[in-house]
Scaffold this active site. Sequence first.
Site, PDB file in Angstrom:
ATOM      1  N   GLY A 165       0.810  -1.222   0.000  1.00 12.57           N
ATOM      2  CA  GLY A 165       0.000   0.000   0.000  1.00 12.57           C
ATOM      3  C   GLY A 165       0.838   1.266   0.000  1.00 12.57           C
ATOM      4  O   GLY A 165       0.303   2.373   0.051  1.00 12.57           O
ATOM      5  N   ARG A 294       4.442 -14.724  -3.079  1.00 11.55           N
ATOM      6  CA  ARG A 294       4.719 -15.176  -1.711  1.00 11.55           C
ATOM      7  C   ARG A 294       3.413 -15.638  -1.086  1.00 11.55           C
ATOM      8  O   ARG A 294       2.353 -15.485  -1.662  1.00 11.55           O
ATOM      9  CB  ARG A 294       5.253 -13.994  -0.896  1.00 11.55           C
ATOM     10  CG  ARG A 294       4.285 -12.810  -0.972  1.00 11.55           C
ATOM     11  CD  ARG A 294       4.657 -11.699  -0.034  1.00 11.55           C
ATOM     12  NE  ARG A 294       4.050 -10.430  -0.414  1.00 11.55           N
ATOM     13  CZ  ARG A 294       2.857 -10.005  -0.020  1.00 11.55           C
ATOM     14  NH1 ARG A 294       2.125 -10.753   0.784  1.00 11.55           N
ATOM     15  NH2 ARG A 294       2.390  -8.834  -0.414  1.00 11.55           N
TER      16      ARG A 294
HETATM   17  P1  ADP Z   1      -1.064  -8.835   1.574  1.00 12.85           P
HETATM   18  O1  ADP Z   1      -1.448  -8.519   0.178  1.00 12.85           O
HETATM   19  O2  ADP Z   1      -0.612 -10.209   1.866  1.00 12.85           O
HETATM   20  O3  ADP Z   1      -2.022  -8.281   2.537  1.00 12.85           O
HETATM   21  P2  ADP Z   1       0.506  -6.575   1.987  1.00 12.85           P
HETATM   22  O4  ADP Z   1       0.637  -5.965   0.655  1.00 12.85           O
HETATM   23  O5  ADP Z   1      -0.428  -5.984   2.966  1.00 12.85           O
HETATM   24  O6  ADP Z   1       0.235  -8.101   1.760  1.00 12.85           O
HETATM   25  O7  ADP Z   1       1.922  -6.736   2.613  1.00 12.85           O
HETATM   26  C1  ADP Z   1       2.206  -7.670   3.603  1.00 12.85           C
HETATM   27  C2  ADP Z   1       3.333  -7.177   4.414  1.00 12.85           C
HETATM   28  O8  ADP Z   1       4.460  -6.952   3.617  1.00 12.85           O
HETATM   29  C3  ADP Z   1       3.040  -5.895   5.114  1.00 12.85           C
HETATM   30  O9  ADP Z   1       3.695  -5.949   6.346  1.00 12.85           O
HETATM   31  C4  ADP Z   1       3.647  -4.858   4.203  1.00 12.85           C
HETATM   32  O10 ADP Z   1       3.997  -3.706   4.933  1.00 12.85           O
HETATM   33  C5  ADP Z   1       4.831  -5.596   3.647  1.00 12.85           C
HETATM   34  N1  ADP Z   1       5.208  -5.253   2.259  1.00 12.85           N
HETATM   35  C6  ADP Z   1       4.742  -5.802   1.133  1.00 12.85           C
HETATM   36  N2  ADP Z   1       5.370  -5.325   0.056  1.00 12.85           N
HETATM   37  C7  ADP Z   1       6.258  -4.430   0.496  1.00 12.85           C
HETATM   38  C8  ADP Z   1       7.237  -3.592  -0.126  1.00 12.85           C
HETATM   39  N3  ADP Z   1       7.440  -3.569  -1.438  1.00 12.85           N
HETATM   40  N4  ADP Z   1       7.958  -2.781   0.645  1.00 12.85           N
HETATM   41  C9  ADP Z   1       7.778  -2.794   1.970  1.00 12.85           C
HETATM   42  N5  ADP Z   1       6.911  -3.570   2.621  1.00 12.85           N
HETATM   43  C10 ADP Z   1       6.153  -4.379   1.904  1.00 12.85           C
HETATM   44  P1  ADP Z   2       0.421  -2.757  -3.499  1.00 15.94           P
HETATM   45  O1  ADP Z   2       1.611  -3.344  -4.178  1.00 15.94           O
HETATM   46  O2  ADP Z   2       0.784  -1.630  -2.608  1.00 15.94           O
HETATM   47  O3  ADP Z   2      -0.429  -3.798  -2.854  1.00 15.94           O
HETATM   48  P2  ADP Z   2      -1.654  -2.584  -5.538  1.00 15.94           P
HETATM   49  O4  ADP Z   2      -1.429  -2.192  -6.959  1.00 15.94           O
HETATM   50  O5  ADP Z   2      -1.941  -4.009  -5.259  1.00 15.94           O
HETATM   51  O6  ADP Z   2      -0.413  -2.077  -4.691  1.00 15.94           O
HETATM   52  O7  ADP Z   2      -2.839  -1.697  -4.976  1.00 15.94           O
HETATM   53  C1  ADP Z   2      -3.177  -1.652  -3.606  1.00 15.94           C
HETATM   54  C2  ADP Z   2      -4.605  -1.146  -3.433  1.00 15.94           C
HETATM   55  O8  ADP Z   2      -4.766   0.148  -4.016  1.00 15.94           O
HETATM   56  C3  ADP Z   2      -5.666  -1.994  -4.115  1.00 15.94           C
HETATM   57  O9  ADP Z   2      -6.076  -3.044  -3.296  1.00 15.94           O
HETATM   58  C4  ADP Z   2      -6.770  -0.986  -4.337  1.00 15.94           C
HETATM   59  O10 ADP Z   2      -7.509  -0.777  -3.165  1.00 15.94           O
HETATM   60  C5  ADP Z   2      -6.023   0.284  -4.636  1.00 15.94           C
HETATM   61  N1  ADP Z   2      -5.850   0.482  -6.072  1.00 15.94           N
HETATM   62  C6  ADP Z   2      -4.815   0.060  -6.816  1.00 15.94           C
HETATM   63  N2  ADP Z   2      -4.959   0.420  -8.107  1.00 15.94           N
HETATM   64  C7  ADP Z   2      -6.126   1.081  -8.185  1.00 15.94           C
HETATM   65  C8  ADP Z   2      -6.840   1.733  -9.252  1.00 15.94           C
HETATM   66  N3  ADP Z   2      -6.342   1.781 -10.489  1.00 15.94           N
HETATM   67  N4  ADP Z   2      -8.017   2.338  -8.954  1.00 15.94           N
HETATM   68  C9  ADP Z   2      -8.503   2.327  -7.693  1.00 15.94           C
HETATM   69  N5  ADP Z   2      -7.878   1.750  -6.663  1.00 15.94           N
HETATM   70  C10 ADP Z   2      -6.706   1.134  -6.886  1.00 15.94           C
END
Ligand code: ADP
Ligand code: ADP
Length: 461
Positions: A165, A294
Amino acid sequence: MFKRLLIANRGEIACRIMRTCRRLGIETVAVYSQADANSRHVAEADVAIPIGESSASDSYLRADRIMAAALSSGAQAIHPGYGFLSEKLELIDACETNRIVFVGPNRAAIAAMGSKIESKHMARAAGVLCVPGYDEEDQSPERLLKEAQQIGFPLLIKASAGGGGKGMRRVNVEAEFLPMLDMARREALASFGDDRVLLEKYIVNPRHLEVQLMGDRHGGLVHLFERECSIQRRFQKVIEEAPANHLSAEVAERLYESAMRMGRVMNYDNAGTVEFVLDADQGDQPYFLEVNTRLQVEHGVTEMITGIDLVELQLRSAYGEALSISQDTISRSGWAIECRLNAEEPEHDYRASLGTLLAYAEPQRMAGVRIDSGLHASSEVTPYYDSMVAKVIGFGANRAQATAHVQAGLKQLRIEGVLTNAALLLQILTHPAFEDVLTTRFLDQHFPDGPHIQESMRRQH
Ligand code: ADP
Ligand code: ADP
Ligand code: MG
């Protein structure tokens, strides 16, 4: 099977992985930072090895120290958990050099999916629809501005290397674009060491759905259906469930089909998740978001409805066994809902709540409740790591039962000494809108002034 496994992580996920190891007769090696010396994952491991100071960059992110611990303890494999080094090439490369098995997918899959730009190129090549936007190599501000005008506003600027996020900015009007771009770039460079960004149209009513994949090293690949993760704060998941409520069979099939296509182009060979946003205003049109290479935080809800232990399958695949399940033997039944319990104060801008626990007690053998926790009675919640301390999962024959069970679990879990978001989680679960189609706007829409926890509720937890 492996005789000894090192877990390169902490907290609830380290304890979760150990649970499967104990059942399979695998000895566990924990690693820990100075701040974690009294933590539960250290207490529960067969062997525990210190790897440095409290900050993650001096401990859990030190692939060299983790490798030294693996070698000195005689571990044959390393499970990275999630976060930390789980999606970094450093650890998988060190494993290869030292002939230790990395419990995860092949290196090329991690490398490609670590870049949101590259992963979208692969998705498109595989015929999977992506959120409309710009993800080419030309990163000049002039070109990005021109593309932004094409896409229209609101849009999202995303760090290609971002995750968890972090590294995302919503731009509402054109005048804000260049200053926001500049900020996003600098942040991305500081946080991820890579300032490349992509642009995406902002979906105004998005649902977050994802599909669990599991593969082996012999070309076997299956999906384990979807999870709904739309209830989020700041782009981070708060409550997840399986199956998804209000999802048509036709859209579900498209999600599985798209996820399997992604899995095949990556030659995917362990646990992974393909994430999508669905446009609730366009008949739930799904768009590919990213692949997480993962085990995911919310894997437990999939386990509860399929009866499959994903950590066991990860270990077996990494060991070289072929999948013991095939697509037509996997079935699901019932419903599971997971709440992420964070040590934080939602009503004070979610600030972290730190301290030493005064009491900790998990409900014993509650029907329909699973608790994955990193806490025990002598735990300390420190400022160095993620605020998520435990997950409470409720499951049952249907959604109403799962909801009732997760509520009961939250009420029974006793944590004293730090504050948690338990009261907010209970408010969400009992809100009438929790029965409707969930979108990522849920908290903003239904708690517009931020979560205000009534004193009476707080006293109960
Ligand atoms: P999930 O999709 O499993 O809920 P999250 O995206 O919430 O995973 O990430 C899981 C954990 O990994 C969290 O503690 C988040 O802060 C950490 N995390 C994931 N990707 C990154 C990244 N690119 N850099 C830093 N922390 C990350
Ligand atoms: P991260 O690697 O941080 O998990 P994601 O691309 O998976 O990044 O996006 C994290 C969250 O951000 C999604 O679960 C969604 O809630 C929001 N999001 C991502 N892309 C979009 C989009 N194009 N429009 C609206 N919400 C988005
Ligand atoms: Mg994501």
